[in-house]
Design a protein around this motif. Structure first.
Motif, PDB file in Angstrom:
ATOM      1  N   ALA A   1       0.829  -1.205   0.000  1.00  0.00           N
ATOM      2  CA  ALA A   1       0.000   0.000   0.000  1.00  0.00           C
ATOM      3  C   ALA A   1       0.864   1.257   0.000  1.00  0.00           C
ATOM      4  CB  ALA A   1      -0.930  -0.006   1.208  1.00  0.00           C
ATOM      5  N   PHE A   2       1.926   1.252   0.790  1.00  0.00           N
ATOM      6  CA  PHE A   2       2.815   2.416   0.844  1.00  0.00           C
ATOM      7  C   PHE A   2       3.744   2.477  -0.363  1.00  0.00           C
ATOM      8  CE2 PHE A   2       1.637   1.924   5.298  1.00  0.00           C
ATOM      9  CZ  PHE A   2       1.429   3.243   5.687  1.00  0.00           C
ATOM     10  N   LEU A   3       3.965   1.338  -1.028  1.00  0.00           N
ATOM     11  CA  LEU A   3       4.927   1.260  -2.123  1.00  0.00           C
ATOM     12  C   LEU A   3       4.556   2.165  -3.288  1.00  0.00           C
ATOM     13  CD1 LEU A   3       7.446  -0.219  -3.315  1.00  0.00           C
ATOM     14  CD2 LEU A   3       5.863  -1.938  -4.205  1.00  0.00           C
ATOM     15  N   PHE A   4       3.259   2.317  -3.553  1.00  0.00           N
ATOM     16  CA  PHE A   4       2.825   3.054  -4.736  1.00  0.00           C
ATOM     17  C   PHE A   4       2.691   4.553  -4.500  1.00  0.00           C
ATOM     18  CE2 PHE A   4       1.793  -1.191  -6.058  1.00  0.00           C
ATOM     19  CZ  PHE A   4       1.967  -1.167  -7.435  1.00  0.00           C
ATOM     20  N   LEU A   5       2.698   4.984  -3.253  1.00  0.00           N
ATOM     21  CA  LEU A   5       2.553   6.413  -2.982  1.00  0.00           C
ATOM     22  C   LEU A   5       3.744   7.238  -3.489  1.00  0.00           C
ATOM     23  CD1 LEU A   5       0.960   6.384   0.589  1.00  0.00           C
ATOM     24  CD2 LEU A   5      -0.169   6.878  -1.585  1.00  0.00           C
ATOM     25  N   PRO A   6       5.016   6.799  -3.272  1.00  0.00           N
ATOM     26  CA  PRO A   6       6.138   7.644  -3.699  1.00  0.00           C
ATOM     27  C   PRO A   6       6.303   7.753  -5.208  1.00  0.00           C
ATOM     28  CG  PRO A   6       6.811   6.060  -2.010  1.00  0.00           C
ATOM     29  CD  PRO A   6       5.471   5.636  -2.497  1.00  0.00           C
ATOM     30  N   ILE A   7       5.779   6.788  -5.991  1.00  0.00           N
ATOM     31  CA  ILE A   7       6.018   6.826  -7.441  1.00  0.00           C
ATOM     32  C   ILE A   7       4.856   7.434  -8.211  1.00  0.00           C
ATOM     33  CG2 ILE A   7       7.691   4.946  -7.523  1.00  0.00           C
ATOM     34  CD1 ILE A   7       5.371   3.094  -8.300  1.00  0.00           C
TER      35      ILE A   7
ATOM     36  N   PRO B   1       9.515  16.213  -3.543  1.00  0.00           N
ATOM     37  CA  PRO B   1       9.523  15.994  -4.986  1.00  0.00           C
ATOM     38  C   PRO B   1       9.723  14.524  -5.322  1.00  0.00           C
ATOM     39  CG  PRO B   1      11.598  16.963  -4.281  1.00  0.00           C
ATOM     40  CD  PRO B   1      10.700  16.951  -3.078  1.00  0.00           C
ATOM     41  N   PHE B   2       9.332  14.174  -6.524  1.00  0.00           N
ATOM     42  CA  PHE B   2       9.354  12.775  -6.927  1.00  0.00           C
ATOM     43  C   PHE B   2      10.747  12.158  -6.860  1.00  0.00           C
ATOM     44  CE2 PHE B   2      10.041   9.869 -10.583  1.00  0.00           C
ATOM     45  CZ  PHE B   2       9.318   8.791 -10.115  1.00  0.00           C
ATOM     46  N   GLU B   3      11.785  12.943  -7.213  1.00  0.00           N
ATOM     47  CA  GLU B   3      13.133  12.362  -7.236  1.00  0.00           C
ATOM     48  C   GLU B   3      13.605  11.965  -5.854  1.00  0.00           C
ATOM     49  OE1 GLU B   3      14.063  16.850  -7.047  1.00  0.00           O
ATOM     50  OE2 GLU B   3      12.504  15.513  -7.760  1.00  0.00           O
ATOM     51  N   HIS B   4      13.098  12.638  -4.797  1.00  0.00           N
ATOM     52  CA  HIS B   4      13.428  12.238  -3.432  1.00  0.00           C
ATOM     53  C   HIS B   4      12.524  11.115  -2.962  1.00  0.00           C
ATOM     54  CE1 HIS B   4      15.360  16.423  -2.455  1.00  0.00           C
ATOM     55  NE2 HIS B   4      16.025  15.726  -3.346  1.00  0.00           N
ATOM     56  N   ALA B   5      11.246  11.164  -3.353  1.00  0.00           N
ATOM     57  CA  ALA B   5      10.308  10.118  -2.945  1.00  0.00           C
ATOM     58  C   ALA B   5      10.682   8.765  -3.532  1.00  0.00           C
ATOM     59  CB  ALA B   5       8.889  10.506  -3.369  1.00  0.00           C
ATOM     60  N   THR B   6      11.387   8.761  -4.655  1.00  0.00           N
ATOM     61  CA  THR B   6      11.781   7.501  -5.284  1.00  0.00           C
ATOM     62  C   THR B   6      12.639   6.653  -4.353  1.00  0.00           C
ATOM     63  OG1 THR B   6      11.740   8.595  -7.430  1.00  0.00           O
ATOM     64  CG2 THR B   6      12.873   6.495  -7.323  1.00  0.00           C
TER      65      THR B   6
ATOM     66  N   PHE C   1      24.546  25.906   8.482  1.00  0.00           N
ATOM     67  CA  PHE C   1      24.405  25.427   7.109  1.00  0.00           C
ATOM     68  C   PHE C   1      23.224  24.459   7.020  1.00  0.00           C
ATOM     69  CE2 PHE C   1      28.932  26.522   7.485  1.00  0.00           C
ATOM     70  CZ  PHE C   1      29.072  27.367   6.394  1.00  0.00           C
ATOM     71  N   HIS C   2      22.357  24.680   6.034  1.00  0.00           N
ATOM     72  CA  HIS C   2      21.170  23.857   5.827  1.00  0.00           C
ATOM     73  C   HIS C   2      21.344  23.065   4.533  1.00  0.00           C
ATOM     74  CE1 HIS C   2      19.041  26.044   9.032  1.00  0.00           C
ATOM     75  NE2 HIS C   2      19.657  27.114   8.551  1.00  0.00           N
ATOM     76  N   PHE C   3      21.328  21.744   4.658  1.00  0.00           N
ATOM     77  CA  PHE C   3      21.655  20.855   3.540  1.00  0.00           C
ATOM     78  C   PHE C   3      20.415  20.527   2.717  1.00  0.00           C
ATOM     79  CE2 PHE C   3      22.045  16.547   1.808  1.00  0.00           C
ATOM     80  CZ  PHE C   3      23.217  16.649   1.081  1.00  0.00           C
ATOM     81  N   HIS C   4      20.537  20.645   1.385  1.00  0.00           N
ATOM     82  CA  HIS C   4      19.488  20.243   0.445  1.00  0.00           C
ATOM     83  C   HIS C   4      20.149  19.460  -0.691  1.00  0.00           C
ATOM     84  CE1 HIS C   4      16.460  22.958   2.219  1.00  0.00           C
ATOM     85  NE2 HIS C   4      17.471  23.798   2.380  1.00  0.00           N
ATOM     86  N   SER C   5      19.508  18.392  -1.107  1.00  0.00           N
ATOM     87  CA  SER C   5      20.011  17.587  -2.218  1.00  0.00           C
ATOM     88  C   SER C   5      19.087  17.740  -3.415  1.00  0.00           C
ATOM     89  CB  SER C   5      20.098  16.112  -1.816  1.00  0.00           C
ATOM     90  OG  SER C   5      20.370  15.299  -2.948  1.00  0.00           O
ATOM     91  N   HIS C   6      19.665  17.936  -4.573  1.00  0.00           N
ATOM     92  CA  HIS C   6      18.873  18.073  -5.795  1.00  0.00           C
ATOM     93  C   HIS C   6      19.271  17.030  -6.832  1.00  0.00           C
ATOM     94  CE1 HIS C   6      16.116  20.106  -8.444  1.00  0.00           C
ATOM     95  NE2 HIS C   6      17.036  20.176  -9.385  1.00  0.00           N
ATOM     96  N   SER C   7      19.725  15.893  -6.373  1.00  0.00           N
ATOM     97  CA  SER C   7      20.110  14.825  -7.288  1.00  0.00           C
ATOM     98  C   SER C   7      19.136  13.666  -7.153  1.00  0.00           C
ATOM     99  CB  SER C   7      21.532  14.340  -6.988  1.00  0.00           C
ATOM    100  OG  SER C   7      22.452  15.390  -7.159  1.00  0.00           O
ATOM    101  N   PHE C   8      18.989  12.892  -8.216  1.00  0.00           N
ATOM    102  CA  PHE C   8      18.125  11.725  -8.142  1.00  0.00           C
ATOM    103  C   PHE C   8      18.721  10.619  -8.995  1.00  0.00           C
ATOM    104  CE2 PHE C   8      16.510  12.662 -12.305  1.00  0.00           C
ATOM    105  CZ  PHE C   8      16.474  14.050 -12.356  1.00  0.00           C
ATOM    106  N   ASP C   9      18.321   9.400  -8.688  1.00  0.00           N
ATOM    107  CA  ASP C   9      18.837   8.217  -9.376  1.00  0.00           C
ATOM    108  C   ASP C   9      17.657   7.297  -9.640  1.00  0.00           C
ATOM    109  OD1 ASP C   9      20.370   6.248 -10.448  1.00  0.00           O
ATOM    110  OD2 ASP C   9      21.055   5.450  -8.528  1.00  0.00           O
ATOM    111  N   LEU C  10      17.174   7.293 -10.881  1.00  0.00           N
ATOM    112  CA  LEU C  10      15.977   6.527 -11.226  1.00  0.00           C
ATOM    113  C   LEU C  10      16.347   5.286 -12.017  1.00  0.00           C
ATOM    114  CD1 LEU C  10      13.661   9.468 -12.277  1.00  0.00           C
ATOM    115  CD2 LEU C  10      13.726   8.296 -10.110  1.00  0.00           C
TER     116      LEU C  10
END
Length: 715
Positions: free
Chosen positions: A172-178, A191-196, A706-715
């Motif tokens: 049930a939880f598996l389909f929410l992030p995609i 965002p989707f790239e982090h939810a992946t 310093f506040h860390f944010h990541s803007h990379s994704f690996d699909l």
């Protein structure tokens, strides 16, 4: 400076991007608006907590007894047990989605967070890198009268059933992030790239549970000497084992080919086998029937909603305004878009090129700011595999015509999904920014630079006043990427308003190239821009699309699902005594899909008509065309090149020392909040996160946070 004249609470995105700012929202007083949003968030939190508590406490005797009483009480309704389970397990998820839609509509335009009364910087748990290099992170006593063999068989049987039930909850939880354009992801601003990443972790856990579920039952049947018979059995009343085997095999194929080594070795194999999710879900419905499948139906239904909307958007071809190949082999593509399509500098899109593949979609960060122009969006594509290599070849093999009024042969037929990304452009939240890029990871930072300069020039809300770019590249032929943004042309004399410094580290070259000024030489296009009809702009059905139409689509599809399920039970299942579990599971899935296609499809049709009318209205009000062609040669202007050279410090044969960089910025900027955004490979993200954590734990009171944010994704 213009800083004091800016209204920090004004909308971040252009007003013309969303003209449907609904009258009821406009008329609300700030107090009523704030109270309404707080009420919606509170209701969402309460529903989620109660739903999660119910799911995890269901095995306990009090909750289980309450659940059984609920099933008995509602058994006489037209929906039967299936409706009762759907109400308890899936309806809360859909209710949260409805409330999230209302919250998004009421929120309207994105705003910068209000200034707090305290003027001092402070820690934020969600920007502090706690976990860096790592993953995400009872039976009753047996009777003395049973033999050890019987006890073992019973224990395996019970454990298999329990593991299957837990796996269903994970499913049930598996389909929410995609669900890329899901209102739930937009509401919580993930965002989707982090939810992946959550999808990957949940996928591993789900398949481990389902594999053990099947393995335990297989061991029991093997010990009892009926393994083959049970594996091939397809019961009408009860669990259909063969359907479960087929579903598990499909899941295992997806699981094995999604492992990092296999995916890196052959991405196409991973991509195509992942389409087996249809087999996995449908045969699972055959395996467990409608009423058990209803436990996970809510999130799956939201995924079906998102998938159908993406399908509708992706059928539309997009006008490729221009494309060019940069000296380092990177391809820049400029795509047409309607004026009312919203995105921000941190957005990304999925791109399909039909000449290369009808099935493959690849994600790319946008390299343009929404303020660069109303009618286009740009992406930078680095050659990293077969698909991107063939794309570069298809562009470089076509010469641009000398007469720009003559339309050249179409190089690519592109389709786009998105844009996706953060609802709030958090790069505008900090007065001090450190942008750390690795290779093509510079792409979103070019959009951020352009966005900041446009806002400073036009007097729009923009907090950044100190920007440091740290860029690590392998070879110097990648350096001309910086010249794709002409900062001086965007904002003349910007250095008087924004302090920008660029530190470049060329890691695999010890000396600069012999040709002086190579970094700032003009970039020549291999394909000149060509005009095409405005009808070929991308559709805004998903991503940051219109909240009203998106909400209407979700609500109408959900009501349609309830109506179809009621009609099915009243006029077919109950009168004709349909009892086969697997068949009722099939009918349940058909109702889910049909409700989205029929009821949701009607809304999508009207949505498309509204979008077309809005596009025609925009074109009639603004005939001016974005001057994309001029941007290709802006780097040849001497003042711009000289200014860029003054801002840039290039070091050869070395890597960035983040400890020194953060210490230097600490002494220079003092006690302030600093946003650190990283876009690059995992090793780069880890290095930056480790240094931020180390600095935060040992920092002096007068040093920045310093506040860390990541803007990379690996699909």
């Amino acid at each position: 400076m213009a800083k004091n004249s800016l209204d920090y609470n004004s909308p971040l995105l252009s007003k013309q991007a969303d003209e449907t700012d609904y009258g009821c929202v406009r008329k609300m007083s700030p107090f009523v608006l704030s109270a309404t949003k707080w009420t919606l968030r509170t209701l969402i939190f309460i529903i989620f907590v109660l739903w999660a508590a119910f799911i995890f406490l269901l095995p306990s005797e009090p909750v289980h007894k309450l659940f059984v009483n609920w099933l008995i009480f509602s058994r006489g309704t037209s929906f039967g047990v299936t409706g009762s389970i759907l109400m308890s397990h899936s309806v809360p998820v859909l209710a949260i989605a409805f409330l999230a839609i209302a919250h998004l509509i009421i929120s309207g335009e994105d705003q910068l967070p209000e200034k707090k009364s305290s003027k001092y910087p402070r820690f934020r748990l969600w920007t502090f890198p706690l976990l860096i290099n790592g993953p995400f992170g009872a039976l009753a006593d047996m009777s003395d009268q049973l033999s050890f063999r019987a006890q073992s068989l019973l224990m395996l049987d019970v454990m298999g059933s329990r593991l299957g039930a837990i796996g269903l909850v994970c499913l049930a939880f598996l389909f929410l992030p995609i669900s890329r354009g899901s209102v739930l992801l937009r509401f919580i601003d993930i965002p989707f790239e982090h939810a992946t990443k959550y999808h990957v972790w949940l996928g591993h856990l789900t398949m481990v549970l389902f594999t053990l579920h099947g393995l335990f039952f297989a061991i029991v049947w093997l010990m009892e000497g009926r393994l083959i018979k049970e594996l091939l059995e397809w019961k009408d009343i009860g669990v259909a084992n063969l359907a479960g085997v087929i579903s598990l095999v499909g899941g295992l194929l997806m699981w094995v080919t999604s492992l990092p080594g296999v995916r890196k070795w052959n991405f196409e194999l991973f991509f195509y086998t992942h389409q087996l999710y249809v087999v996995f879900i449908v045969f699972m419905a055959f395996h467990i029937g409608d009423f058990i499948f209803a436990m996970a139906a809510g999130p799956i239904f939201l995924f079906v909603l998102d998938r159908f909307l993406r399908f509708c958007q992706s059928r539309r071809t997009v006008n490729v305004i221009s494309s060019r190949c940069l000296p380092c082999g990177t391809v820049e593509m400029v795509l047409s878009k309607p004026q009312n399509l919203r995105y921000n500098a941190l957005s990304f899109i999925f791109l399909q090129v039909r000449e290369l593949s009808w099935l493959q979609w690849h994600p790319f960060s946008v390299s343009s700011s929404p303020l660069d122009g109303n009618n286009h969006i740009a992406v930078l594509i680095k050659v990293l595999g077969k698909w991107t290599g063939r794309l570069r070849e298809s562009i470089t093999n076509v010469d641009a015509p000398e007469d720009l009024s003559v339309k050249p042969n179409t190089v690519v037929t592109a389709s786009v999904e998105g844009p996706y990304g953060h609802e709030v452009p958090y790069h505008l939240m900090y007065e001090n920014l450190i942008l750390v890029a690795g290779g093509i990871g510079l792409s979103p930072f070019l959009a951020i630079l352009s966005d900041i300069l446009h806002r400073v020039r036009e007097g729009k809300p923009c907090r950044p006043r100190n920007v440091l770019i740290v860029w690590a590249v392998k070879k110097s032929n990648e350096l001309p990427l910086l010249s794709t943004v002409d900062m001086e042309t965007i904002c003349p004399n910007f250095s008087d308003k924004v302090n920008i410094n660029i530190h470049i580290f060329v890691t695999r070259e010890s000396d600069p190239p012999l040709e002086e000024g190579y970094i700032f030489k003009p970039i020549k296009s291999s394909l000149c821009p060509f005009p095409m009809p405005s009808d070929y702009g991308m559709s805004g059905l998903v991503g940051t699309g219109n909240n009203f139409w998106s909400g209407l689509y979700v609500i109408s599809s959900t009501l349609g699902f309830v109506i179809l399920l009621a009609l099915l039970n009243i006029y077919y299942i109950n009168p004709f005594g349909v009892y086969k579990w697997w068949y009722k599971g099939l009918l349940f899935v058909v109702c889910m899909v049909a409700s989205v296609v029929i009821f949701g499809g009607i809304v999508v049709g009207f949505w498309h008509m509204w979008e077309k009318q809005s596009s025609l209205k925009d074109n009639s009000n603004n005939i001016k065309v974005d001057k994309i062609a001029e941007n290709g040669n802006v780097a040849s202007k001497d003042p711009s090149r000289d200014n860029l050279a003054k801002l840039t410090d290039v070091r050869y044969g070395s890597r960035p020392d983040f400890k020194d960089i953060f210490e230097l910025m600490s002494e220079k900027w003092g006690h302030v909040d600093v946003g650190v955004i990283v876009c690059g490979p995992p090793t780069l993200q880890s290095s930056v996160a480790q240094e931020i954590r180390s600095h935060s734990l040992t920092r002096q009171s007068y040093h920045p946070i310093f506040h860390f944010h990541s803007h990379s994704f690996d699909l």
